[in-house]
Design a protein around this motif. Structure first.
Motif, short mmCIF file in Angstrom:
data_model
loop_
_atom_site.label_atom_id
_atom_site.label_comp_id
_atom_site.label_asym_id
_atom_site.label_seq_id
_atom_site.Cartn_x
_atom_site.Cartn_y
_atom_site.Cartn_z
N VAL A 89 5.65 27.17 34.39
CA VAL A 89 6.59 27.49 33.30
C VAL A 89 6.12 28.67 32.46
N ALA A 90 5.03 29.30 32.86
CA ALA A 90 4.50 30.42 32.09
C ALA A 90 5.58 31.47 31.88
N ASP A 91 5.77 31.84 30.61
CA ASP A 91 6.73 32.87 30.21
C ASP A 91 8.19 32.51 30.49
N LYS A 92 8.48 31.24 30.72
CA LYS A 92 9.86 30.80 30.98
C LYS A 92 10.45 30.12 29.75
N ARG A 93 11.77 30.10 29.73
CA ARG A 93 12.52 29.39 28.68
C ARG A 93 12.94 28.06 29.27
N VAL A 94 12.53 26.97 28.63
CA VAL A 94 12.72 25.63 29.20
C VAL A 94 13.56 24.77 28.25
N LEU A 95 14.52 24.08 28.84
CA LEU A 95 15.34 23.11 28.12
C LEU A 95 14.78 21.72 28.41
N ASP A 96 14.40 20.99 27.37
CA ASP A 96 13.91 19.62 27.51
C ASP A 96 15.00 18.70 26.98
N LEU A 97 15.78 18.11 27.89
CA LEU A 97 16.98 17.34 27.53
C LEU A 97 17.08 16.09 28.38
N PRO A 98 16.91 14.92 27.83
CA PRO A 98 16.57 14.57 26.46
C PRO A 98 15.07 14.70 26.25
N ALA A 135 25.78 16.64 33.75
CA ALA A 135 25.56 17.64 34.81
C ALA A 135 26.21 18.97 34.42
N ALA A 136 27.42 18.92 33.86
CA ALA A 136 28.10 20.14 33.43
C ALA A 136 27.33 20.81 32.30
N ASN A 137 26.77 20.01 31.42
CA ASN A 137 25.98 20.53 30.31
C ASN A 137 24.75 21.28 30.83
N LEU A 138 24.06 20.69 31.78
CA LEU A 138 22.89 21.35 32.37
C LEU A 138 23.32 22.64 33.07
N TYR A 139 24.39 22.57 33.84
CA TYR A 139 24.88 23.74 34.56
C TYR A 139 25.21 24.89 33.60
N LEU A 140 25.87 24.57 32.50
CA LEU A 140 26.27 25.57 31.53
C LEU A 140 25.07 26.26 30.90
N ASN A 141 24.00 25.53 30.69
CA ASN A 141 22.86 26.06 29.93
C ASN A 141 21.74 26.66 30.76
N LEU A 142 21.79 26.48 32.08
CA LEU A 142 20.74 27.04 32.93
C LEU A 142 21.16 28.38 33.50
N ALA A 143 20.19 29.28 33.63
CA ALA A 143 20.46 30.57 34.26
C ALA A 143 20.78 30.34 35.73
N PRO A 144 21.61 31.20 36.31
CA PRO A 144 21.95 31.04 37.74
C PRO A 144 20.72 31.19 38.61
N VAL A 148 27.83 15.56 25.75
CA VAL A 148 28.84 16.44 25.15
C VAL A 148 28.47 17.85 25.57
N VAL A 149 29.32 18.47 26.36
CA VAL A 149 29.01 19.80 26.90
C VAL A 149 28.93 20.79 25.75
N THR A 150 27.76 21.41 25.61
CA THR A 150 27.47 22.29 24.48
C THR A 150 26.68 23.50 24.96
N ALA A 151 27.09 24.68 24.57
CA ALA A 151 26.33 25.89 24.86
C ALA A 151 25.25 26.01 23.78
N TYR A 152 24.02 25.68 24.12
CA TYR A 152 22.93 25.73 23.14
C TYR A 152 22.59 27.18 22.82
N ALA A 153 22.20 27.41 21.58
CA ALA A 153 21.97 28.77 21.08
C ALA A 153 20.93 29.53 21.88
N ASP A 154 19.94 28.85 22.43
CA ASP A 154 18.84 29.53 23.11
C ASP A 154 19.09 29.76 24.60
N PRO A 205 20.54 31.43 28.14
CA PRO A 205 20.30 30.55 29.28
C PRO A 205 18.81 30.21 29.43
N PHE A 206 18.57 29.04 30.00
CA PHE A 206 17.22 28.57 30.24
C PHE A 206 16.85 28.78 31.70
#
Length: 146
Positions: free
Chosen positions: A45-54, A137-146, A106-112, A114-115
């Motif tokens: 994960v060095a230098d990566k942006r990580v979403l920890d959910l939950p 699953a849609a929430n994760l898809y929306l917030n992760l980089a392709p 709740v599908v939400t585009a988090y401010a930080d 894409p992860f």
């Protein structure tokens, strides 16, 4: 160790958050199997942006920051879990951390976003039905980089 000893009843309540944090401290399976396996599969994960959910009480967030993540956003239903996470972090780590109180279903585009990666331990177990599972699953898809 039975969960009833820790009085885990309703997710999102302060008492439940405190009880869960205590449970993960004494339940060796959590650290040596769950955390080890999750972090191994997450990879470098060095230098990566990580979403920890939950994010829970922040033990995984702390590990990911310690492994050099550029940014970690912790999302949990319980404000107390975000508070517990903040309490685990040093001042320097807090500069690379953002805590969000939100329902993962709740599908939400988090401010930080894409992860680059997501650590989503036990998220699907909290889904009440297939529709909630699809929203997560849609929430994760929306917030992760392709």
């Amino acid at each position: 160790m039975p969960n009833d000893q820790f009085n885990i009843q309703t997710w999102g309540e302060d008492e439940t958050s405190d009880a869960y944090a205590k449970l993960t401290e004494v339940h060796t399976h959590h650290r040596w199997v769950n955390m080890y396996g999750s972090l191994k599969h997450l990879g470098d994960v060095a230098d990566k942006r990580v979403l920890d959910l939950p994010s829970g009480e922040g033990k995984y967030t702390l590990q990911v920051l310690g492994r050099g993540a550029a940014q970690v956003t912790s999302v949990d239903l319980a404000a107390k879990m975000i508070e517990l996470t903040a309490g685990r972090l040093t001042a320097a780590q807090r500069l690379r951390w953002h805590g969000v109180v939100a329902d993962a279903s709740v599908v939400t585009a988090y401010a930080d976003r894409p992860f680059d990666a997501s650590l989503s331990n036990f998220i699907f177990e909290y889904c009440a039905d297939e529709a909630a599972l699809r929203r997560v699953a849609a929430n994760l898809y929306l917030n992760l980089a392709p």
